[in-house]
Design an enzyme around this catalytic site. Structure first.
Site, mmCIF file in Angstrom:
data_model
loop_
_atom_site.group_PDB
_atom_site.id
_atom_site.type_symbol
_atom_site.label_atom_id
_atom_site.label_comp_id
_atom_site.label_asym_id
_atom_site.label_seq_id
_atom_site.Cartn_x
_atom_site.Cartn_y
_atom_site.Cartn_z
ATOM 1 N N GLU A 39 35.020 44.327 44.167
ATOM 2 C CA GLU A 39 33.812 43.598 44.557
ATOM 3 C C GLU A 39 32.770 44.489 45.231
ATOM 4 O O GLU A 39 31.573 44.349 44.997
ATOM 5 C CB GLU A 39 34.166 42.418 45.471
ATOM 6 C CG GLU A 39 34.774 41.227 44.732
ATOM 7 C CD GLU A 39 36.223 41.436 44.338
ATOM 8 O OE1 GLU A 39 36.867 42.343 44.909
ATOM 9 O OE2 GLU A 39 36.717 40.705 43.468
ATOM 10 N N HIS B 80 39.098 29.187 48.254
ATOM 11 C CA HIS B 80 38.293 28.969 47.051
ATOM 12 C C HIS B 80 37.433 27.719 47.165
ATOM 13 O O HIS B 80 37.126 27.081 46.169
ATOM 14 C CB HIS B 80 39.190 28.858 45.813
ATOM 15 C CG HIS B 80 39.885 30.125 45.442
ATOM 16 N ND1 HIS B 80 40.965 30.610 46.129
ATOM 17 C CD2 HIS B 80 39.656 31.015 44.446
ATOM 18 C CE1 HIS B 80 41.385 31.743 45.582
ATOM 19 N NE2 HIS B 80 40.600 32.018 44.555
#
Ligand SMILES: Cc1ncc(C[n+]2csc(CCOP(=O)(O)OP(=O)(O)O)c2C)c(N)n1
Ligand SMILES: [Mg+2]
Lengths: 334, 334
Positions: free
Chosen positions: B61, B130
């Site tokens: 990322e 999430h």
């Protein structure tokens, strides 16, 4: 190790003297800046690259103006060798509006995008991904430009090293990772932090070529860069270069340096890259004392002029503090 | 003006396609995007534009954002797909220390045209890592624009603008509405950042909100019609820049303001709006203010727990009733 070094004759007298001159210029700049800082004339703090000039100069002289570099907190040498004007970097260090970044960045954030200098960076390991992205962009736009990513030995253990070298190797991107290995990260020597001291051996993991070299030998730096650049420009992928060097000053100017001995510093100063290159030039007959003295005084004069420019320049307007946060003026209505 | 019904995700695909057709220098990078991405918002793009423009990235990322930055400052416009918004946290250094500061700290030398797309919000039992909404982390940082559309048409128009924008834009797409259909104008169009939309006109109370919470607010408004409460719903669409004028105008008209979002109430974006109105109009103008947001806990997995933490239509209705001083029955099932 030594097979990387090119013979002096390879670069010719004029070019050799230009290299010497550039190294001397960086040393003189760092020396003067150090004096001004200790005298309280420069705000912030300063990381001097004195002792590491052969890396900045040998790497950047191998590049074209259109090539890119990402730099570090110890980045004055990179900027100067890549071609920033002395006025612009000096004024930046004074926090003047005529500085490279209008006084907003300072020593750790000198950048000049017009010469492919994508910024010194105050975040250790911050340059890797930026360099890889720039290399991706060179490849996508089908230019033959290459990117050099300078970083210190302290940045070797950042996760971004792995993320970036993996991707660069995978896509054979035109990027050269140059580790300025001065053996210390702030106050801690590398042996205390790094499991595998053979830095170049990491290259294999990422499907790229790696070399270890004497970063205080200008001709070796140039030799290694020649090969790495050919590799990068011809699409054969990145290179990881571990360039061993030593910083003559502390981590920052004014550092008490309790973590290393005076005898170690004295010993390492024997390997001064500028002195070593000078000896080669003297031996070859390309340089004599008078020529060197003239070169030194020219450089000192140039640095003096840049300092004068910086001093005479204006500080930014207070309203400048809120400019360029965005491309347009968006200020929160509070 | 003709329109088609399509999902939020499909609408963003439309915007991507127009952007990539318009400008060769637009590329997209991210994990799994040549397979469509986790929510299908990239489906079919690799077939149309090839793998040099739709680039699958490793699970790196920090690299995704820093490479986007490096490419952006060397001539490209990059859409970086981060998948779940939680994954941007692995690139927060790159977002906060690099991308947001480049223009400013380098004295306005350079633009940073990147769009960081991230899916946020509750979809139902996605669990603590999430389900978050993290917009306030980004809004807090000078130099980042933040967009959070609530419907497919805005998704298309705002993404089109975001990709053209010379500054880094965080583009938040709520997971629960990514697959929800609504009318989308045909053809190419864009919606400016910083212009709120009055999703429903009303006179009793202003609900100021964005992203999927707009849909909850509209449902609450419909429910409250039964009680002769006329709810105005302001869909901010973009949080930075923020449409202060629209917020103030509505607040002054209804005198009752409920700011609502799915992210945590404590130190949430709503606090900023409430504080703004209080500072500007507090005391003499008699505007009542309330906030609706998640309770301070990670978003739990079990459906019964999830609904305890995250506000929905019922909480909105209660809050509106409270601010108006009207006792309303508790709504269930929404
Ligand atoms: C991410 C991050 N962590 C820590 C620091 C503090 N810091 C500044 S320079 C430095 C040492 C870096 O060592 P190295 O990379 O070897 O560069 P050198 O100073 O030797 O040139 C540290 C720890 C920082 N600037 N950024
Ligand atoms: Mg070091």
């Amino acid at each position: 190790m030594t097979q990387l070094a090119i013979p002096l004759e390879d670069i010719g007298r004029e070019y050799a003297l230009a290299h010497l001159r550039m190294m001397v210029k960086i040393r003189a700049f760092e020396t003067r800046v150090g004096v001004l800082f200790l005298d309280g004339q420069l705000p912030g703090f300063i990381h001097s690259c004195a002792g590491q000039e052969a890396i900045a100069v040998g790497v950047c002289s191998s590049l074209l103006l259109t090539d890119f570099v990402t730099s570090t907190h110890r980045g004055h040498g990179h900027s100067i060798a890549k071609g920033i004007s002395l006025n612009s970097i000096f004024a930046e260090l004074f926090g003047k509006v005529t500085g490279a970044c209008r006084g907003r960045g300072g020593s750790m954030h000198v950048a000049d995008f017009s010469i492919g200098m994508l910024g010194a960076n105050g975040i250790v390991g911050g340059g890797y991904g930026i360099a890889v992205g720039a290399a991706l962009s060179c490849k996508y736009r089908k230019t033959s430009d290459v990117v050099v990513c300078f970083f210190g030995d302290g940045a070797l253990n950042k996760g971004t090293f792995h993320e970036s070298l993996n991707f660069a190797g995978l896509h054979k991107l035109p990027v050269i990772f140059v580790c300025e290995n001065n053996g210390y990260a702030q106050f801690t020597d590398m042996r205390r932090t790094t499991a595998n001291e053979n830095i170049a051996s990491r290259a294999e993991t990422y499907g790229m070529h790696g070399d270890t070299l004497d970063g205080n030998d200008l001709l070796e730096v140039i030799g290694a860069m020649r090969i790495a650049i050919v590799r990068a420009r011809s699409g054969l992928g990145p290179t990881l270069l571990d360039m061993k060097s030593y910083r003559f000053s502390g981590h920052y100017v004014g550092d008490a340096e309790v973590y290393r001995s005076k005898s170690e510093v004295d010993l390492m100063k024997q390997k001064d890259p500028i002195e070593r290159f000078k000896v080669k030039l003297f031996d070859s007959g390309w340089l004599d004392l008078a020529t060197f003295d003239a070169l030194q005084s020219q450089v000192d004069h140039e640095i003096g002029l840049a300092e004068e420019f910086a001093r005479d320049s204006e500080f930014p307007l207070p309203s400048d503090a809120l400019r360029d946060v965005f491309s347009e003026d968006i200020l929160h209505d509070i | 003006m003709t329109s088609k019904r399509m999902t939020f995700g499909q609408a963003t695909l439309d915007a991507m396609e127009f952007a990539m057709l318009e400008d060769q220098n637009v590329i997209a990078i991210g994990e799994d995007i040549s397979w469509g991405g986790n929510f299908g918002q990239f489906r079919g793009l690799v077939e149309k534009f090839g793998s040099t423009r739709i680039i699958d990235m490793p699970i790196s990322e920090a690299l995704i954002v820093s490479a986007a930055l490096g490419a952006a400052v060397t001539g490209l416009k990059v859409v970086a797909s981060m998948s779940f918004v939680e994954f941007t946290l692995g690139a927060m250094d790159e977002i906060v220390n690099q991308a947001s500061k480049f223009r400013y700290m380098f004295g306005g030398q350079v633009s940073v045209p990147i769009v960081i797309r991230a899916s946020d919000g509750i979809r139902g039992s996605s669990g603590p890592q999430h389900s978050s909404s993290l917009e306030n982390l980004f809004c807090h940082i000078p130099g980042l624009k933040v967009v959070a559309p609530s419907n497919a048409n805005d998704a298309k128009g705002l993404l089109r603008t975001a990709i053209r924008d010379p500054d880094p834009v965080i583009y938040l797409e709520h997971k629960r509405i990514t697959g929800v259909r609504s009318d989308v104008e045909d053809g190419d169009f864009s919606i400016p950042l910083g212009v709120a939309r009055i999703a429903r006109q009303g006179s009793s109370v202003s609900v100021i909100t964005y992203s999927d919470m707009v849909n909850n607010a509209l449902a609450a408004a419909q429910e409250l019609e039964k009680y002769d409460i006329d709810v105005e719903v302001i869909d901010l669409r973009s949080l930075v820049p923020l449409d202060y004028a629209c917020i103030e105008e509505s607040a002054l008209r209804t005198r009752n303001v409920v700011v609502a979002h799915e992210s945590w109430k404590f130190c949430g974006f709503g606090s900023e709006i409430v504080a703004h109105l209080a500072e500007k109009f507090g005391g003499n103008l008699n505007i009542r203010l309330a906030r609706v947001g998640a309770k301070s806990a990670p978003i739990p997995f079990s459906p019964i727990l999830e609904s305890q933490v995250v506000p929905g239509v019922a909480e909105l209705v209660q809050s509106i009733g409270k601010i108006l001083g009207i006792e309303l029955p508790t709504i269930r099932g929404v």
